[in-house]
Design a protein around this motif. Sequence first.
Motif, mmCIF file in Angstrom:
data_model
loop_
_atom_site.group_PDB
_atom_site.id
_atom_site.type_symbol
_atom_site.label_atom_id
_atom_site.label_comp_id
_atom_site.label_asym_id
_atom_site.label_seq_id
_atom_site.Cartn_x
_atom_site.Cartn_y
_atom_site.Cartn_z
ATOM 1 N N LEU A 39 -14.864 6.777 -16.891
ATOM 2 C CA LEU A 39 -15.555 7.047 -15.635
ATOM 3 C C LEU A 39 -14.628 6.598 -14.512
ATOM 4 C CD1 LEU A 39 -19.128 5.708 -16.523
ATOM 5 C CD2 LEU A 39 -18.239 8.037 -16.776
ATOM 6 N N MET A 40 -14.470 7.427 -13.496
ATOM 7 C CA MET A 40 -13.490 7.167 -12.447
ATOM 8 C C MET A 40 -14.125 7.130 -11.069
ATOM 9 S SD MET A 40 -10.329 9.687 -13.423
ATOM 10 C CE MET A 40 -9.758 9.903 -15.110
ATOM 11 N N ASP A 41 -13.440 6.494 -10.147
ATOM 12 C CA ASP A 41 -13.653 6.700 -8.722
ATOM 13 C C ASP A 41 -12.746 7.854 -8.302
ATOM 14 O OD1 ASP A 41 -14.747 5.438 -6.083
ATOM 15 O OD2 ASP A 41 -12.624 5.822 -5.694
ATOM 16 N N VAL A 42 -13.074 8.484 -7.180
ATOM 17 C CA VAL A 42 -12.249 9.595 -6.725
ATOM 18 C C VAL A 42 -10.809 9.150 -6.468
ATOM 19 C CG1 VAL A 42 -12.832 9.312 -4.270
ATOM 20 C CG2 VAL A 42 -12.147 11.561 -5.151
ATOM 21 N N LYS A 43 -10.604 7.864 -6.120
ATOM 22 C CA LYS A 43 -9.240 7.377 -5.910
ATOM 23 C C LYS A 43 -8.448 7.399 -7.209
ATOM 24 C CE LYS A 43 -10.496 4.354 -2.044
ATOM 25 N NZ LYS A 43 -10.603 2.947 -1.590
ATOM 26 N N HIS A 44 -9.110 7.099 -8.338
ATOM 27 C CA HIS A 44 -8.419 7.176 -9.627
ATOM 28 C C HIS A 44 -7.937 8.601 -9.890
ATOM 29 C CE1 HIS A 44 -11.209 3.629 -10.746
ATOM 30 N NE2 HIS A 44 -9.994 3.135 -10.558
ATOM 31 N N LEU A 45 -8.868 9.555 -9.761
ATOM 32 C CA LEU A 45 -8.522 10.947 -10.029
ATOM 33 C C LEU A 45 -7.412 11.422 -9.103
ATOM 34 C CD1 LEU A 45 -8.988 13.640 -11.452
ATOM 35 C CD2 LEU A 45 -10.890 14.071 -9.863
ATOM 36 N N GLY A 46 -7.524 11.101 -7.826
ATOM 37 C CA GLY A 46 -6.516 11.530 -6.873
ATOM 38 C C GLY A 46 -5.153 10.915 -7.134
ATOM 39 N N LEU A 47 -5.136 9.637 -7.522
ATOM 40 C CA LEU A 47 -3.856 8.979 -7.772
ATOM 41 C C LEU A 47 -3.184 9.539 -9.025
ATOM 42 C CD1 LEU A 47 -1.793 6.937 -6.882
ATOM 43 C CD2 LEU A 47 -3.092 5.135 -8.054
ATOM 44 N N TYR A 48 -3.983 9.815 -10.064
ATOM 45 C CA TYR A 48 -3.398 10.464 -11.250
ATOM 46 C C TYR A 48 -2.744 11.788 -10.858
ATOM 47 C CZ TYR A 48 -5.564 7.332 -14.721
ATOM 48 O OH TYR A 48 -5.911 6.250 -15.490
ATOM 49 N N ALA A 49 -3.434 12.587 -10.052
ATOM 50 C CA ALA A 49 -2.896 13.878 -9.651
ATOM 51 C C ALA A 49 -1.659 13.705 -8.772
ATOM 52 C CB ALA A 49 -3.969 14.684 -8.918
ATOM 53 N N TYR A 50 -1.721 12.789 -7.831
ATOM 54 C CA TYR A 50 -0.587 12.563 -6.925
ATOM 55 C C TYR A 50 0.648 12.106 -7.697
ATOM 56 C CZ TYR A 50 2.265 10.646 -3.185
ATOM 57 O OH TYR A 50 3.315 10.367 -2.336
ATOM 58 N N GLU A 51 0.453 11.164 -8.622
ATOM 59 C CA GLU A 51 1.599 10.658 -9.397
ATOM 60 C C GLU A 51 2.199 11.728 -10.304
ATOM 61 O OE1 GLU A 51 0.752 5.887 -9.920
ATOM 62 O OE2 GLU A 51 0.096 7.243 -11.506
ATOM 63 N N ASN A 52 1.428 12.762 -10.584
ATOM 64 C CA ASN A 52 1.917 13.816 -11.471
ATOM 65 C C ASN A 52 2.215 15.113 -10.720
ATOM 66 O OD1 ASN A 52 1.787 12.962 -14.547
ATOM 67 N ND2 ASN A 52 0.063 11.967 -13.508
ATOM 68 N N GLY A 53 2.618 14.965 -9.469
ATOM 69 C CA GLY A 53 3.221 16.083 -8.761
ATOM 70 C C GLY A 53 2.296 16.963 -7.946
ATOM 71 N N PHE A 54 1.079 16.491 -7.630
ATOM 72 C CA PHE A 54 0.166 17.306 -6.839
ATOM 73 C C PHE A 54 0.017 16.762 -5.420
ATOM 74 C CE2 PHE A 54 -1.152 18.616 -11.073
ATOM 75 C CZ PHE A 54 -1.370 19.978 -10.903
ATOM 76 N N GLU A 55 -0.168 17.680 -4.496
ATOM 77 C CA GLU A 55 -0.561 17.347 -3.129
ATOM 78 C C GLU A 55 -2.079 17.473 -3.050
ATOM 79 O OE1 GLU A 55 -0.240 19.244 1.394
ATOM 80 O OE2 GLU A 55 0.680 20.267 -0.330
ATOM 81 N N ILE A 56 -2.758 16.412 -2.621
ATOM 82 C CA ILE A 56 -4.212 16.412 -2.560
ATOM 83 C C ILE A 56 -4.655 17.038 -1.238
ATOM 84 C CG2 ILE A 56 -6.298 15.042 -2.846
ATOM 85 C CD1 ILE A 56 -4.257 14.881 -5.183
#
Length: 347
Positions: A313-330
């Motif tokens: 279970l995540m906070d939106v910051k967890h999901l966003g940071l995973y995406a950001y660290e793996n090459g995505f612009e949020i």
Amino acid sequence: MDVYQKSQASHPYTEQDIGTTRLLPTYRMDLRPTHSKDVFYQANPISNWKDVSWDKIGRPYRVERWSKEKLRWEKEHDQQLPPQTSWEMFNRSFQNLFDADALATRQEAFGTLGKSLGTLKMHEALEAVEDIVQATVWNKIHRVEDAVWDPRGKRALFEGLDVKKPEVLFLGAADGYEAMQLMAMYPGGHAVLVDYDDYCRTNRFGEFPEAYPFLGEDPATGAPRVWYRDEMNIDFEVVDIRDLKYGKEFDVVVSIGLIEHFPDEYKPLALDMHRRFLKPGGYAIMTTPRAQLQSKIFYTLFADIMNFAYRELMDVKHLGLYAYENGFEILRHGRIKAHNGIIARAR
């Protein structure tokens, strides 16, 4: 039944019903606009993801109360439950909740409880109490609050994409709900649903209610319109997402409740699956269950039905940071009823 009667049965709602909601035996019909007094998408803007770190936000919450069926399988086979088998068990178990009339189930359980107490069958009585609690909670979550499908929250999350007649790829599609919502909002496109459990093709998506209305847009006028699944161009592929043969040909790649099933060492692979098939400038849409008290209680109470494999279970910051660290612009991030959601582009 003639064609008109069949259409009336499978398409019971029209544009005249927009703005209304109705409780049906197994789900809620909701054609209320997104922008009403109880909007569910609430952004909590982070202006610079470089400033977010794991030291500051901590790690996601791991769900570790397992289904008895999973534990029984592992004891019998003396090995860990394989991922595909766990997903197959989960799909059948979870779909039973959608198929059941929760109020009728609860009433039946009350009858069983009375008989069990009268004959002093205490184990049977305890099982009936558990059924009553689960039916009551599921009725509230899925029918009353509509927190699982959450059409207004999903529409609010999906709105504003710069696409016309989009090609959509849905990874781990299950019942395909979100692809159908996207097809209604951005009509004239084509969706490919992907799941490696054929039961999702035949039952979860295959038997999704024909009469369920999706609020979207009329491409001819731009006005709101009601859409149904049989009006949408959707294909379903039964394959492991790692074996997909597509190139960068999709305007939107979406996953709903997928990323949280990958431990950290495999999250780069999961996120690459979203990037790999996107056209330049295409959108990745990802949601994960929220790390909130209600979710923790749900996954504890429904452990035997839900918990067959690794889950966070995540906070939106967890999901966003995973995406950001793996090459995505949020591009957009926020919380809807039960999920975090982000819209992103590959950097």
